[in-house]
Design a protein around this motif. Structure first.
Motif, mmCIF file in Angstrom:
data_model
loop_
_atom_site.group_PDB
_atom_site.id
_atom_site.type_symbol
_atom_site.label_atom_id
_atom_site.label_comp_id
_atom_site.label_asym_id
_atom_site.label_seq_id
_atom_site.Cartn_x
_atom_site.Cartn_y
_atom_site.Cartn_z
ATOM 1 N N ASN A 66 34.592 37.670 45.434
ATOM 2 C CA ASN A 66 34.598 37.183 44.059
ATOM 3 C C ASN A 66 33.379 37.707 43.303
ATOM 4 O O ASN A 66 33.496 38.229 42.177
ATOM 5 C CB ASN A 66 34.608 35.646 44.058
ATOM 6 N N LYS A 104 43.989 32.021 43.731
ATOM 7 C CA LYS A 104 42.701 32.709 43.776
ATOM 8 C C LYS A 104 42.423 33.262 45.168
ATOM 9 O O LYS A 104 42.026 34.431 45.324
ATOM 10 C CB LYS A 104 41.583 31.750 43.349
ATOM 11 N N LEU A 133 41.927 37.284 46.321
ATOM 12 C CA LEU A 133 40.694 37.753 46.963
ATOM 13 C C LEU A 133 40.964 38.273 48.370
ATOM 14 O O LEU A 133 40.398 39.296 48.787
ATOM 15 C CB LEU A 133 39.665 36.623 46.999
ATOM 16 N N GLU A 192 44.025 43.198 35.203
ATOM 17 C CA GLU A 192 44.078 41.759 34.941
ATOM 18 C C GLU A 192 45.355 41.178 35.542
ATOM 19 O O GLU A 192 46.463 41.601 35.197
ATOM 20 C CB GLU A 192 44.004 41.480 33.440
ATOM 21 N N ILE A 197 42.721 36.449 36.643
ATOM 22 C CA ILE A 197 41.689 37.076 37.463
ATOM 23 C C ILE A 197 41.630 38.542 37.057
ATOM 24 O O ILE A 197 42.604 39.282 37.193
ATOM 25 C CB ILE A 197 41.990 36.942 38.968
ATOM 26 N N SER A 198 40.477 38.967 36.546
ATOM 27 C CA SER A 198 40.290 40.340 36.074
ATOM 28 C C SER A 198 39.380 41.074 37.052
ATOM 29 O O SER A 198 38.271 40.626 37.340
ATOM 30 C CB SER A 198 39.667 40.342 34.675
ATOM 31 N N LEU A 199 39.864 42.210 37.560
ATOM 32 C CA LEU A 199 39.097 43.029 38.494
ATOM 33 C C LEU A 199 38.317 44.085 37.722
ATOM 34 O O LEU A 199 38.844 44.731 36.827
ATOM 35 C CB LEU A 199 40.034 43.692 39.518
ATOM 36 N N MET A 252 37.269 35.335 35.211
ATOM 37 C CA MET A 252 38.234 34.400 35.794
ATOM 38 C C MET A 252 38.433 33.232 34.835
ATOM 39 O O MET A 252 37.466 32.659 34.330
ATOM 40 C CB MET A 252 37.747 33.902 37.153
ATOM 41 N N TYR A 303 33.770 41.858 42.954
ATOM 42 C CA TYR A 303 34.839 42.600 42.281
ATOM 43 C C TYR A 303 35.479 41.893 41.096
ATOM 44 O O TYR A 303 36.229 42.528 40.359
ATOM 45 C CB TYR A 303 35.938 42.945 43.295
ATOM 46 N N VAL A 304 35.230 40.610 40.898
ATOM 47 C CA VAL A 304 35.889 39.881 39.813
ATOM 48 C C VAL A 304 35.052 39.991 38.544
ATOM 49 O O VAL A 304 33.880 39.614 38.517
ATOM 50 C CB VAL A 304 36.123 38.408 40.188
#
Length: 422
Positions: free
Chosen positions: A136, A110, A114, A167, A156-158, A143, A139-140
Protein backbone atom coordinates in the motif's frame (compact mmCIF):
# COMPACT_ATOMS: atom_id res chain seq x y z
CA UNK A 1 -30.00 22.74 -19.78
CA UNK A 2 -33.59 22.94 -21.05
CA UNK A 3 -35.82 20.11 -19.91
CA UNK A 4 -36.81 19.10 -23.47
CA UNK A 5 -33.14 18.67 -24.41
CA UNK A 6 -32.48 16.54 -21.36
CA UNK A 7 -35.42 14.28 -22.24
CA UNK A 8 -34.16 13.93 -25.82
CA UNK A 9 -30.71 12.99 -24.63
CA UNK A 10 -32.07 10.43 -22.18
CA UNK A 11 -34.19 8.75 -24.85
CA UNK A 12 -32.68 6.36 -27.34
CA UNK A 13 -30.33 3.44 -27.00
CA UNK A 14 -27.67 3.69 -24.31
CA UNK A 15 -25.70 0.75 -25.77
CA UNK A 16 -23.69 0.11 -28.90
CA UNK A 17 -21.70 -2.84 -30.25
CA UNK A 18 -18.07 -2.06 -31.07
CA UNK A 19 -16.77 -2.54 -34.61
CA UNK A 20 -13.56 -4.48 -35.28
CA UNK A 21 -11.37 -1.34 -35.37
CA UNK A 22 -12.65 -0.35 -31.93
CA UNK A 23 -12.21 -3.87 -30.53
CA UNK A 24 -8.70 -3.97 -31.96
CA UNK A 25 -7.90 -0.64 -30.32
CA UNK A 26 -9.29 -1.97 -27.04
CA UNK A 27 -7.15 -5.09 -27.41
CA UNK A 28 -4.00 -2.99 -27.79
CA UNK A 29 -4.89 -0.95 -24.69
CA UNK A 30 -5.41 -4.14 -22.70
CA UNK A 31 -2.12 -5.61 -23.97
CA UNK A 32 0.03 -2.53 -23.35
CA UNK A 33 2.27 -2.78 -20.29
CA UNK A 34 1.81 0.14 -17.90
CA UNK A 35 4.59 0.87 -15.39
CA UNK A 36 3.43 1.14 -11.78
CA UNK A 37 6.22 2.96 -9.99
CA UNK A 38 7.17 2.08 -6.45
CA UNK A 39 8.28 4.55 -3.83
CA UNK A 40 11.78 4.34 -2.43
CA UNK A 41 13.58 1.11 -3.27
CA UNK A 42 10.48 -0.76 -4.38
CA UNK A 43 10.80 -1.99 -7.97
CA UNK A 44 8.68 -0.76 -10.86
CA UNK A 45 5.91 -3.18 -11.85
CA UNK A 46 5.23 -3.68 -15.56
CA UNK A 47 1.53 -4.55 -15.66
CA UNK A 48 -0.68 -5.32 -18.62
CA UNK A 49 -4.25 -4.20 -18.06
CA UNK A 50 -5.53 -7.58 -19.26
CA UNK A 51 -3.45 -9.49 -16.72
CA UNK A 52 -4.30 -7.11 -13.88
CA UNK A 53 -8.05 -7.52 -14.46
CA UNK A 54 -7.75 -11.30 -14.64
CA UNK A 55 -5.71 -11.55 -11.43
CA UNK A 56 -7.90 -9.13 -9.44
CA UNK A 57 -11.09 -10.85 -10.61
CA UNK A 58 -9.79 -14.26 -9.49
CA UNK A 59 -8.71 -12.87 -6.10
CA UNK A 60 -12.14 -11.32 -5.52
CA UNK A 61 -13.96 -14.52 -6.45
CA UNK A 62 -11.65 -16.50 -4.18
CA UNK A 63 -12.57 -14.15 -1.31
CA UNK A 64 -16.27 -14.79 -1.92
CA UNK A 65 -17.12 -11.53 -3.68
CA UNK A 66 -19.26 -11.98 -6.79
CA UNK A 67 -18.73 -9.66 -9.73
CA UNK A 68 -21.48 -8.37 -12.01
CA UNK A 69 -19.10 -7.20 -14.71
CA UNK A 70 -15.84 -5.36 -15.39
CA UNK A 71 -15.79 -2.15 -17.42
CA UNK A 72 -13.26 0.25 -18.90
CA UNK A 73 -14.30 3.83 -18.23
CA UNK A 74 -13.21 7.43 -18.72
CA UNK A 75 -10.62 8.78 -21.14
CA UNK A 76 -9.38 5.38 -22.33
CA UNK A 77 -12.93 4.36 -23.29
CA UNK A 78 -13.40 7.67 -25.12
CA UNK A 79 -10.11 7.06 -26.97
CA UNK A 80 -11.31 3.63 -28.13
CA UNK A 81 -14.75 4.78 -29.25
CA UNK A 82 -13.88 8.14 -30.78
CA UNK A 83 -13.28 8.64 -34.49
CA UNK A 84 -10.15 10.69 -33.79
CA UNK A 85 -7.13 8.54 -32.88
CA UNK A 86 -5.47 11.50 -31.14
CA UNK A 87 -7.99 11.48 -28.27
CA UNK A 88 -5.74 12.04 -25.26
CA UNK A 89 -6.24 10.12 -22.04
CA UNK A 90 -4.33 9.97 -18.79
CA UNK A 91 -5.76 7.54 -16.29
CA UNK A 92 -6.83 4.00 -17.10
CA UNK A 93 -10.12 3.60 -15.24
CA UNK A 94 -11.57 0.18 -14.48
CA UNK A 95 -14.93 -0.39 -12.80
CA UNK A 96 -15.59 -3.70 -11.05
CA UNK A 97 -19.34 -4.04 -10.47
CA UNK A 98 -20.00 -6.04 -7.30
CA UNK A 99 -22.16 -6.33 -4.20
CA UNK A 100 -20.93 -4.55 -1.07
CA UNK A 101 -23.18 -5.70 1.74
CA UNK A 102 -21.04 -4.46 4.63
CA UNK A 103 -18.04 -2.19 5.09
CA UNK A 104 -16.02 -5.32 5.76
CA UNK A 105 -16.35 -6.09 2.05
CA UNK A 106 -14.39 -2.91 1.31
CA UNK A 107 -11.47 -4.30 3.30
CA UNK A 108 -11.68 -7.57 1.37
CA UNK A 109 -11.52 -5.62 -1.88
CA UNK A 110 -8.46 -3.70 -0.70
CA UNK A 111 -6.65 -6.87 0.38
CA UNK A 112 -7.47 -8.56 -2.93
CA UNK A 113 -5.95 -5.73 -4.94
CA UNK A 114 -2.81 -5.49 -2.82
CA UNK A 115 -2.29 -9.25 -2.89
CA UNK A 116 -2.71 -9.15 -6.66
CA UNK A 117 0.33 -6.90 -6.92
CA UNK A 118 2.48 -9.74 -5.57
CA UNK A 119 1.96 -11.58 -8.87
CA UNK A 120 3.66 -8.73 -10.76
CA UNK A 121 6.78 -8.34 -8.63
CA UNK A 122 9.99 -9.06 -10.56
CA UNK A 123 11.78 -12.37 -10.15
CA UNK A 124 14.16 -12.48 -7.23
CA UNK A 125 12.01 -10.33 -4.95
CA UNK A 126 11.18 -12.00 -1.65
CA UNK A 127 7.38 -11.92 -1.71
CA UNK A 128 7.07 -13.33 1.81
CA UNK A 129 8.43 -10.09 3.20
CA UNK A 130 5.85 -8.04 1.31
CA UNK A 131 2.90 -7.29 3.58
CA UNK A 132 -0.27 -5.55 2.32
CA UNK A 133 0.68 -2.43 4.27
CA UNK A 134 4.08 -2.34 2.56
CA UNK A 135 2.50 -2.70 -0.87
CA UNK A 136 0.00 0.00 0.00
CA UNK A 137 2.75 2.45 0.95
CA UNK A 138 4.82 1.56 -2.10
CA UNK A 139 2.35 1.47 -4.99
CA UNK A 140 -0.97 3.11 -4.05
CA UNK A 141 -1.28 6.69 -5.25
CA UNK A 142 -4.76 7.35 -3.89
CA UNK A 143 -7.45 5.46 -1.99
CA UNK A 144 -11.09 6.45 -1.45
CA UNK A 145 -13.91 4.66 0.39
CA UNK A 146 -17.56 5.76 0.26
CA UNK A 147 -20.27 3.82 2.04
CA UNK A 148 -23.69 5.43 2.59
CA UNK A 149 -27.30 5.06 1.47
CA UNK A 150 -26.78 6.32 -2.10
CA UNK A 151 -23.11 5.57 -2.77
CA UNK A 152 -21.20 2.41 -1.94
CA UNK A 153 -17.86 2.19 -3.73
CA UNK A 154 -14.11 2.35 -3.26
CA UNK A 155 -11.24 3.55 -5.43
CA UNK A 156 -7.64 2.34 -5.48
CA UNK A 157 -5.26 4.25 -7.77
CA UNK A 158 -1.88 2.73 -8.63
CA UNK A 159 0.94 5.23 -9.03
CA UNK A 160 2.62 6.24 -12.28
CA UNK A 161 5.10 9.14 -12.28
CA UNK A 162 4.03 10.13 -15.80
CA UNK A 163 0.46 10.71 -14.61
CA UNK A 164 -1.00 7.61 -16.30
CA UNK A 165 -2.39 6.09 -13.12
CA UNK A 166 -4.31 2.81 -13.15
CA UNK A 167 -7.52 3.42 -11.21
CA UNK A 168 -9.57 0.48 -9.96
CA UNK A 169 -13.08 1.37 -8.83
CA UNK A 170 -15.21 -1.20 -7.03
CA UNK A 171 -18.82 -0.08 -7.16
CA UNK A 172 -22.08 -1.39 -5.79
CA UNK A 173 -24.12 1.79 -6.23
CA UNK A 174 -23.07 5.21 -7.54
CA UNK A 175 -25.47 8.13 -7.70
CA UNK A 176 -23.39 9.95 -10.31
CA UNK A 177 -21.21 7.99 -12.76
CA UNK A 178 -20.04 10.74 -15.14
CA UNK A 179 -19.16 14.43 -15.29
CA UNK A 180 -19.69 15.23 -18.97
CA UNK A 181 -21.10 13.33 -21.93
CA UNK A 182 -17.64 12.82 -23.44
CA UNK A 183 -16.45 10.83 -20.39
CA UNK A 184 -19.66 8.87 -19.88
CA UNK A 185 -18.65 5.78 -21.88
CA UNK A 186 -18.17 2.39 -20.24
CA UNK A 187 -16.91 -0.59 -22.27
CA UNK A 188 -18.01 -3.96 -20.84
CA UNK A 189 -14.93 -6.20 -20.86
CA UNK A 190 -16.37 -9.59 -19.86
CA UNK A 191 -16.72 -10.97 -23.39
CA UNK A 192 -13.18 -9.88 -24.25
CA UNK A 193 -11.82 -11.49 -21.06
CA UNK A 194 -13.62 -14.73 -21.93
CA UNK A 195 -12.11 -14.57 -25.41
CA UNK A 196 -8.64 -14.31 -23.89
CA UNK A 197 -9.30 -17.35 -21.70
CA UNK A 198 -10.78 -19.78 -24.22
CA UNK A 199 -9.58 -18.76 -27.68
CA UNK A 200 -6.31 -20.14 -29.03
CA UNK A 201 -6.69 -18.35 -32.35
CA UNK A 202 -5.54 -14.73 -32.63
CA UNK A 203 -8.04 -11.91 -33.07
CA UNK A 204 -8.70 -10.98 -36.70
CA UNK A 205 -11.19 -8.88 -38.64
CA UNK A 206 -13.32 -11.99 -39.16
CA UNK A 207 -12.83 -13.50 -35.71
CA UNK A 208 -13.24 -11.29 -32.67
CA UNK A 209 -15.55 -11.10 -29.64
CA UNK A 210 -18.73 -9.04 -29.49
CA UNK A 211 -18.00 -6.15 -27.14
CA UNK A 212 -20.71 -3.75 -25.96
CA UNK A 213 -20.28 -0.18 -24.69
CA UNK A 214 -22.74 1.94 -22.70
CA UNK A 215 -23.13 5.69 -22.29
CA UNK A 216 -24.34 6.39 -18.76
CA UNK A 217 -25.07 9.94 -19.93
CA UNK A 218 -28.03 8.64 -21.92
CA UNK A 219 -28.37 8.39 -25.69
CA UNK A 220 -25.19 6.76 -26.99
CA UNK A 221 -25.29 8.44 -30.41
CA UNK A 222 -25.66 11.89 -28.86
CA UNK A 223 -22.75 11.33 -26.48
CA UNK A 224 -20.59 9.98 -29.33
CA UNK A 225 -21.48 13.01 -31.47
CA UNK A 226 -20.33 15.26 -28.62
CA UNK A 227 -17.06 13.31 -28.37
CA UNK A 228 -16.25 13.39 -32.10
CA UNK A 229 -17.14 17.07 -32.42
CA UNK A 230 -15.51 18.21 -29.16
CA UNK A 231 -18.71 19.46 -27.53
CA UNK A 232 -19.31 20.01 -23.81
CA UNK A 233 -22.60 18.81 -22.34
CA UNK A 234 -23.65 17.78 -18.86
CA UNK A 235 -26.64 17.69 -16.56
CA UNK A 236 -27.05 18.85 -12.99
CA UNK A 237 -23.38 19.71 -12.30
CA UNK A 238 -24.33 20.45 -8.70
CA UNK A 239 -24.52 16.66 -8.22
CA UNK A 240 -20.84 16.20 -9.16
CA UNK A 241 -18.18 16.38 -6.47
CA UNK A 242 -16.28 19.54 -7.26
CA UNK A 243 -19.02 20.52 -9.72
CA UNK A 244 -16.96 19.27 -12.66
CA UNK A 245 -15.28 22.70 -12.69
CA UNK A 246 -11.71 21.49 -13.16
CA UNK A 247 -12.65 19.01 -15.90
CA UNK A 248 -14.77 21.66 -17.63
CA UNK A 249 -11.82 24.08 -17.86
CA UNK A 250 -9.60 21.21 -19.04
CA UNK A 251 -12.02 20.55 -21.91
CA UNK A 252 -12.14 24.24 -22.81
CA UNK A 253 -8.38 24.57 -23.03
CA UNK A 254 -8.17 21.46 -25.23
CA UNK A 255 -10.48 22.93 -27.84
CA UNK A 256 -13.91 21.73 -26.67
CA UNK A 257 -16.88 24.10 -26.77
CA UNK A 258 -20.32 24.04 -25.11
CA UNK A 259 -23.27 22.79 -27.12
CA UNK A 260 -25.44 25.50 -28.68
CA UNK A 261 -28.47 24.77 -26.49
CA UNK A 262 -26.51 24.86 -23.21
CA UNK A 263 -27.03 27.78 -20.81
CA UNK A 264 -23.33 27.79 -20.09
CA UNK A 265 -23.32 30.77 -17.72
CA UNK A 266 -25.86 29.04 -15.51
CA UNK A 267 -23.91 25.78 -15.63
CA UNK A 268 -20.69 27.59 -14.72
CA UNK A 269 -22.38 29.13 -11.68
CA UNK A 270 -23.54 25.68 -10.52
CA UNK A 271 -20.03 24.28 -11.10
CA UNK A 272 -18.36 27.03 -9.09
CA UNK A 273 -20.91 26.82 -6.28
CA UNK A 274 -20.45 23.05 -5.86
CA UNK A 275 -16.66 23.33 -6.10
CA UNK A 276 -16.50 25.86 -3.24
CA UNK A 277 -18.93 23.80 -1.16
CA UNK A 278 -16.67 20.73 -1.46
CA UNK A 279 -13.40 22.70 -1.17
CA UNK A 280 -14.21 25.65 1.03
CA UNK A 281 -10.76 26.05 2.61
CA UNK A 282 -8.04 27.78 0.59
CA UNK A 283 -5.50 25.07 1.45
CA UNK A 284 -7.90 22.37 0.26
CA UNK A 285 -8.25 24.28 -3.01
CA UNK A 286 -4.46 24.52 -3.35
CA UNK A 287 -3.93 20.79 -2.81
CA UNK A 288 -6.76 19.91 -5.20
CA UNK A 289 -5.43 22.18 -7.96
CA UNK A 290 -1.82 21.03 -7.58
CA UNK A 291 -2.83 17.37 -7.72
CA UNK A 292 -5.04 17.95 -10.76
CA UNK A 293 -2.26 19.75 -12.60
CA UNK A 294 0.24 17.01 -11.78
CA UNK A 295 -2.10 14.25 -13.00
CA UNK A 296 -3.48 15.87 -16.15
CA UNK A 297 -0.73 18.11 -17.57
CA UNK A 298 2.45 16.06 -17.67
CA UNK A 299 5.06 17.85 -19.84
CA UNK A 300 2.44 20.39 -20.95
CA UNK A 301 3.68 23.57 -19.27
CA UNK A 302 2.21 25.99 -21.79
CA UNK A 303 -1.16 24.24 -21.76
CA UNK A 304 -1.02 24.16 -17.97
CA UNK A 305 -0.64 27.96 -17.89
CA UNK A 306 -3.50 28.40 -20.38
CA UNK A 307 -5.61 26.10 -18.22
CA UNK A 308 -5.02 28.17 -15.10
CA UNK A 309 -5.89 31.37 -16.95
CA UNK A 310 -9.11 29.76 -18.20
CA UNK A 311 -9.96 28.62 -14.67
CA UNK A 312 -9.26 32.13 -13.36
CA UNK A 313 -11.64 33.60 -15.93
CA UNK A 314 -14.48 31.17 -15.12
CA UNK A 315 -14.11 31.63 -11.35
CA UNK A 316 -13.92 35.40 -11.74
CA UNK A 317 -17.06 35.62 -13.89
CA UNK A 318 -19.27 32.90 -12.42
CA UNK A 319 -18.63 32.73 -8.67
CA UNK A 320 -21.56 34.10 -6.72
CA UNK A 321 -21.43 32.03 -3.53
CA UNK A 322 -18.27 33.47 -1.93
CA UNK A 323 -17.59 36.53 0.13
CA UNK A 324 -15.44 39.14 -1.58
CA UNK A 325 -12.23 38.33 0.30
CA UNK A 326 -12.72 34.56 -0.25
CA UNK A 327 -13.14 35.08 -3.97
CA UNK A 328 -10.02 37.25 -4.09
CA UNK A 329 -8.09 34.57 -2.17
CA UNK A 330 -8.98 31.92 -4.71
CA UNK A 331 -8.18 34.15 -7.69
CA UNK A 332 -4.82 35.04 -6.14
CA UNK A 333 -4.09 31.34 -5.60
CA UNK A 334 -4.76 30.58 -9.27
CA UNK A 335 -2.56 33.52 -10.32
CA UNK A 336 0.27 32.31 -8.07
CA UNK A 337 0.12 28.82 -9.57
CA UNK A 338 0.17 30.32 -13.08
CA UNK A 339 3.21 32.43 -12.16
CA UNK A 340 4.95 29.32 -10.83
CA UNK A 341 4.33 27.55 -14.14
CA UNK A 342 5.83 30.50 -16.04
CA UNK A 343 8.81 30.56 -13.68
CA UNK A 344 9.43 26.87 -14.30
CA UNK A 345 9.23 27.44 -18.06
CA UNK A 346 11.72 30.31 -17.83
CA UNK A 347 14.05 28.20 -15.69
CA UNK A 348 13.98 25.41 -18.28
CA UNK A 349 14.83 27.87 -21.06
CA UNK A 350 17.63 29.37 -18.96
CA UNK A 351 19.06 25.92 -18.18
CA UNK A 352 19.05 25.04 -21.86
CA UNK A 353 20.79 28.30 -22.76
CA UNK A 354 23.42 27.72 -20.07
CA UNK A 355 24.13 24.23 -21.38
CA UNK A 356 24.65 25.64 -24.88
CA UNK A 357 26.83 28.46 -23.52
CA UNK A 358 28.98 26.08 -21.47
CA UNK A 359 29.35 23.78 -24.45
CA UNK A 360 30.46 26.65 -26.72
CA UNK A 361 32.70 28.08 -23.99
CA UNK A 362 34.37 24.71 -23.47
CA UNK A 363 34.90 24.29 -27.20
CA UNK A 364 36.81 27.58 -27.43
CA UNK A 365 39.55 26.18 -25.16
CA UNK A 366 40.00 22.95 -27.07
CA UNK A 367 42.35 22.27 -29.91
CA UNK A 368 40.93 21.48 -33.32
CA UNK A 369 41.60 17.75 -32.86
CA UNK A 370 39.91 17.78 -29.42
CA UNK A 371 36.88 19.53 -30.84
CA UNK A 372 36.61 16.94 -33.59
CA UNK A 373 36.58 14.16 -31.00
CA UNK A 374 33.47 15.72 -29.38
CA UNK A 375 31.49 15.90 -32.61
CA UNK A 376 29.33 13.20 -34.15
CA UNK A 377 28.65 13.08 -37.88
CA UNK A 378 24.90 12.80 -38.34
CA UNK A 379 24.68 12.91 -42.14
CA UNK A 380 27.04 13.63 -45.04
CA UNK A 381 25.92 14.83 -48.47
CA UNK A 382 28.52 15.11 -51.21
CA UNK A 383 26.17 16.22 -53.96
CA UNK A 384 26.00 14.63 -57.43
CA UNK A 385 29.20 12.81 -58.33
CA UNK A 386 29.37 13.97 -61.96
CA UNK A 387 27.56 15.98 -64.60
CA UNK A 388 27.28 15.89 -68.39
CA UNK A 389 25.81 17.92 -71.25
CA UNK A 390 24.66 16.80 -74.71
CA UNK A 391 27.67 16.42 -76.98
CA UNK A 392 30.10 15.93 -74.10
CA UNK A 393 32.34 12.90 -74.71
CA UNK A 394 32.53 11.83 -71.08
CA UNK A 395 30.97 13.02 -67.79
CA UNK A 396 32.89 15.64 -65.86
CA UNK A 397 33.46 15.18 -62.13
CA UNK A 398 32.52 17.89 -59.65
CA UNK A 399 35.59 17.04 -57.58
CA UNK A 400 38.87 15.28 -58.29
CA UNK A 401 38.98 11.53 -57.83
CA UNK A 402 42.22 10.10 -56.51
CA UNK A 403 43.08 6.45 -56.90
CA UNK A 404 45.82 4.81 -54.90
CA UNK A 405 47.46 1.44 -55.00
CA UNK A 406 47.37 0.38 -51.37
CA UNK A 407 50.61 -1.52 -50.84
CA UNK A 408 52.96 -1.62 -47.94
CA UNK A 409 55.19 0.91 -49.66
CA UNK A 410 52.61 3.43 -50.87
CA UNK A 411 51.23 6.23 -48.73
CA UNK A 412 48.41 8.69 -49.18
CA UNK A 413 49.56 12.33 -49.25
CA UNK A 414 46.11 13.51 -48.06
CA UNK A 415 45.90 11.38 -44.88
CA UNK A 416 47.82 12.23 -41.71
CA UNK A 417 46.16 9.54 -39.63
CA UNK A 418 47.84 6.43 -40.94
CA UNK A 419 50.02 5.38 -43.82
CA UNK A 420 47.50 2.94 -45.27
CA UNK A 421 44.40 5.21 -45.23
CA UNK A 422 42.53 2.83 -42.94
Amino acid sequence: MPETTAIAEDSGNRFQVLCFEQVDRLHHVMETAIPVHGRGNFPTLEIKLKELVQVVRKKLQKDGIDLRDVRLNGGAASYILGSENDQAYNDLDLIFGLKLTTQNDLQKVKDSVLNSLLDFLPKGVNKERMSPSNLNEAYVHKMVKIYNDTDRWSLISLANIRGRNVELKFADTMKRQFEFSVDSFQIILDSLLTFYEISRAPMTEHFYPTVVAESVYGNFDVALYHLNNKLIATRNPEEIRGGGLLKYCNLLVRGYAPTEDADIRLLEKYMCSRFFIDFSDIMEQKVKLENYLADHFVDEDQLKHDYLMTLWSVVNESTICLMGHERRQTLELIQQLAQQVLAIQEQKVYNKQMKMYLFDHKQSFLTFDQQKSNLIIDQVYYGPFAYSYPGMERPQHYYTVYTYDYTNQSTCPYCDVCSQCV
